[in-house]
Design an enzyme around this catalytic site. Sequence first.
Site, PDB file in Angstrom:
ATOM      1  N   TYR A 156       3.194   9.943  -0.736  1.00 15.14           N
ATOM      2  CA  TYR A 156       4.286   9.394   0.077  1.00 15.14           C
ATOM      3  C   TYR A 156       5.643   9.622  -0.593  1.00 15.14           C
ATOM      4  O   TYR A 156       6.691   9.500   0.058  1.00 15.14           O
ATOM      5  CB  TYR A 156       4.119   7.881   0.340  1.00 15.14           C
ATOM      6  CG  TYR A 156       2.863   7.466   1.089  1.00 15.14           C
ATOM      7  CD1 TYR A 156       2.038   8.395   1.723  1.00 15.14           C
ATOM      8  CD2 TYR A 156       2.490   6.124   1.166  1.00 15.14           C
ATOM      9  CE1 TYR A 156       0.881   7.998   2.385  1.00 15.14           C
ATOM     10  CE2 TYR A 156       1.344   5.723   1.836  1.00 15.14           C
ATOM     11  CZ  TYR A 156       0.541   6.660   2.429  1.00 15.14           C
ATOM     12  OH  TYR A 156      -0.595   6.263   3.085  1.00 15.14           O
ATOM     13  N   HIS A 159      -7.419   9.663  -1.900  1.00 16.71           N
ATOM     14  CA  HIS A 159      -6.710   9.578  -0.613  1.00 16.71           C
ATOM     15  C   HIS A 159      -7.498  10.212   0.543  1.00 16.71           C
ATOM     16  O   HIS A 159      -7.573   9.638   1.631  1.00 16.71           O
ATOM     17  CB  HIS A 159      -5.342  10.235  -0.775  1.00 16.71           C
ATOM     18  CG  HIS A 159      -4.319   9.782   0.209  1.00 16.71           C
ATOM     19  ND1 HIS A 159      -2.992   9.708  -0.085  1.00 16.71           N
ATOM     20  CD2 HIS A 159      -4.432   9.377   1.506  1.00 16.71           C
ATOM     21  CE1 HIS A 159      -2.323   9.282   0.976  1.00 16.71           C
ATOM     22  NE2 HIS A 159      -3.174   9.079   1.950  1.00 16.71           N
ATOM     23  N   ASP A 164       0.849  -1.192   0.000  1.00 22.27           N
ATOM     24  CA  ASP A 164       0.000   0.000   0.000  1.00 22.27           C
ATOM     25  C   ASP A 164       0.884   1.241   0.000  1.00 22.27           C
ATOM     26  O   ASP A 164       1.604   1.498   0.967  1.00 22.27           O
ATOM     27  CB  ASP A 164      -0.893  -0.006   1.254  1.00 22.27           C
ATOM     28  CG  ASP A 164      -1.835   1.186   1.294  1.00 22.27           C
ATOM     29  OD1 ASP A 164      -2.962   1.052   0.769  1.00 22.27           O
ATOM     30  OD2 ASP A 164      -1.447   2.249   1.815  1.00 22.27           O
ATOM     31  N   LYS A 170      -2.672   5.861  -4.357  1.00 18.83           N
ATOM     32  CA  LYS A 170      -3.769   6.792  -4.047  1.00 18.83           C
ATOM     33  C   LYS A 170      -3.539   8.144  -4.705  1.00 18.83           C
ATOM     34  O   LYS A 170      -2.387   8.572  -4.837  1.00 18.83           O
ATOM     35  CB  LYS A 170      -3.882   7.001  -2.529  1.00 18.83           C
ATOM     36  CG  LYS A 170      -3.731   5.742  -1.701  1.00 18.83           C
ATOM     37  CD  LYS A 170      -3.963   5.969  -0.218  1.00 18.83           C
ATOM     38  CE  LYS A 170      -3.586   4.724   0.588  1.00 18.83           C
ATOM     39  NZ  LYS A 170      -2.177   4.637   0.954  1.00 18.83           N
TER      40      LYS A 170
HETATM   41  P1  NAD Z   1       0.918   1.481  11.995  1.00 21.72           P
HETATM   42  O1  NAD Z   1      -0.193   1.420  12.966  1.00 21.72           O
HETATM   43  O2  NAD Z   1       1.159   0.373  11.039  1.00 21.72           O
HETATM   44  O3  NAD Z   1       2.209   1.805  12.849  1.00 21.72           O
HETATM   45  C1  NAD Z   1       3.492   1.743  12.314  1.00 21.72           C
HETATM   46  C2  NAD Z   1       4.479   1.858  13.476  1.00 21.72           C
HETATM   47  O4  NAD Z   1       4.228   0.815  14.414  1.00 21.72           O
HETATM   48  C3  NAD Z   1       5.908   1.638  13.003  1.00 21.72           C
HETATM   49  O5  NAD Z   1       6.489   2.853  12.617  1.00 21.72           O
HETATM   50  C4  NAD Z   1       6.563   1.034  14.209  1.00 21.72           C
HETATM   51  O6  NAD Z   1       7.047   2.062  15.031  1.00 21.72           O
HETATM   52  C5  NAD Z   1       5.437   0.337  14.925  1.00 21.72           C
HETATM   53  N1  NAD Z   1       5.511  -1.128  14.737  1.00 21.72           N
HETATM   54  C6  NAD Z   1       5.312  -1.836  13.598  1.00 21.72           C
HETATM   55  N2  NAD Z   1       5.415  -3.150  13.830  1.00 21.72           N
HETATM   56  C7  NAD Z   1       5.698  -3.287  15.143  1.00 21.72           C
HETATM   57  C8  NAD Z   1       5.920  -4.411  15.968  1.00 21.72           C
HETATM   58  N3  NAD Z   1       5.859  -5.650  15.495  1.00 21.72           N
HETATM   59  N4  NAD Z   1       6.181  -4.196  17.282  1.00 21.72           N
HETATM   60  C9  NAD Z   1       6.239  -2.950  17.768  1.00 21.72           C
HETATM   61  N5  NAD Z   1       6.012  -1.842  17.036  1.00 21.72           N
HETATM   62  C10 NAD Z   1       5.756  -2.015  15.726  1.00 21.72           C
HETATM   63  O7  NAD Z   1       0.725   2.877  11.228  1.00 21.72           O
HETATM   64  P2  NAD Z   1       0.839   3.397   9.735  1.00 21.72           P
HETATM   65  O8  NAD Z   1       2.139   3.079   9.107  1.00 21.72           O
HETATM   66  O9  NAD Z   1       0.449   4.816   9.781  1.00 21.72           O
HETATM   67  O10 NAD Z   1      -0.319   2.600   8.989  1.00 21.72           O
HETATM   68  C11 NAD Z   1      -0.088   1.492   8.153  1.00 21.72           C
HETATM   69  C12 NAD Z   1      -0.268   1.860   6.709  1.00 21.72           C
HETATM   70  O11 NAD Z   1      -1.556   2.428   6.487  1.00 21.72           O
HETATM   71  C13 NAD Z   1       0.681   2.953   6.211  1.00 21.72           C
HETATM   72  O12 NAD Z   1       1.989   2.525   6.036  1.00 21.72           O
HETATM   73  C14 NAD Z   1      -0.029   3.385   4.955  1.00 21.72           C
HETATM   74  O13 NAD Z   1       0.189   2.439   3.917  1.00 21.72           O
HETATM   75  C15 NAD Z   1      -1.490   3.354   5.413  1.00 21.72           C
HETATM   76  N6  NAD Z   1      -1.957   4.690   5.871  1.00 21.72           N
HETATM   77  C16 NAD Z   1      -2.937   5.296   5.154  1.00 21.72           C
HETATM   78  C17 NAD Z   1      -3.419   6.538   5.524  1.00 21.72           C
HETATM   79  C18 NAD Z   1      -4.496   7.182   4.719  1.00 21.72           C
HETATM   80  O14 NAD Z   1      -4.799   8.369   4.932  1.00 21.72           O
HETATM   81  N7  NAD Z   1      -5.113   6.489   3.806  1.00 21.72           N
HETATM   82  C19 NAD Z   1      -2.900   7.187   6.649  1.00 21.72           C
HETATM   83  C20 NAD Z   1      -1.900   6.548   7.376  1.00 21.72           C
HETATM   84  C21 NAD Z   1      -1.454   5.292   6.991  1.00 21.72           C
END
Ligand code: NAD
Length: 275
Positions: free
Chosen positions: A50, A108, A45, A75
């Site tokens: 980004y 998005h 994704d 997106k």
């Molecule tokens: P997430 O909830 O996946 O959190 C990511 C963070 O969690 C990492 O930076 C790390 O610090 C921690 N983490 C990951 N694996 C871990 C583990 N096993 N143990 C401990 N900590 C851990 O948040 P995200 O990256 O914001 O969301 C996931 C995906 O969703 C994004 O990468 C993106 O592709 C999407 N996203 C979309 C939007 C949107 O507006 N559509 C907004 C934000 C994110």
Amino acid sequence: MTIPTITLNSGRDIPQLGFGVFQVDPAETERIVTDALEAGYRHIDTAAIYGNEEGVGRAIAKSGIPRDELFITTKQWITEQAADRSRPAIESSLEKLGLDRVDLYLIHWPAPANDLYVEAWHALEQFQADGLTSSIGVSNFLVPHLERLLDASDIVPAVNQIEVHPAYQQPGVQAFCRDKGIAIEAWAPLGQGKYPLFEEAAVADAAEAHGKTPAQVVIRWHLQRGHIVFPKSNRAERMAENFDVTDFELTIGEVAAITALERDGRVGSHPDSFN
Ligand code: NAD
């Protein structure tokens, strides 16, 4: 590990667990996505905003994985000039990704102050008809945005990608989407580490009971709730950890205890005021 799939209303299957690249440094994206593909992820994704689609594209090309085994989402960022810029936007994304089509293309954010999302959606309908994307969907749409979109268009979004984690589950948006056949993609599935989710007793106790980590329990909770998720990590060992969630099942009581952590705890922007 066999990752479950969900059949979207477009008839296409999406792997329920993928890898997200929000805030992944463009200079590191090729390496990080290569690690994710090596860990077994087949669903990526990304988004134009980004700034890392080229790195995703290089990792895909280098991997040699057959195109039909991959599920790639990107997106569109809708701006004041959506109508003129919509096709150049998807063409630019495809070029950067090195693909002739994506599997899923999303608006998005609704950015309601710009009042362009209905017009942008009509362009996406055309992109699907033209084969530039297999499915189309939206992200960060609340019920009023969805109602307006459905009233004005032919294609029901395949997904709505919204902020969902135990403290913030948007039950109203989820119920509306379920009723209309729109799958829920949960962004920030781990709450972006912004609150001590892993210390909650409901999570920690289930982790202990199953010999799994708290992150694995939360990802498993999403899967059992029917959400599509793509947690992000820059670290190969966490990528592997987050992918290793298909060999156990939370009990109904464990799922309910995690669901009860809802407290309107949004960590991201509000779709009505983000323009
Ligand atoms: P997430 O909830 O996946 O959190 C990511 C963070 O969690 C990492 O930076 C790390 O610090 C921690 N983490 C990951 N694996 C871990 C583990 N096993 N143990 C401990 N900590 C851990 O948040 P995200 O990256 O914001 O969301 C996931 C995906 O969703 C994004 O990468 C993106 O592709 C999407 N996203 C979309 C939007 C949107 O507006 N559509 C907004 C934000 C994110």
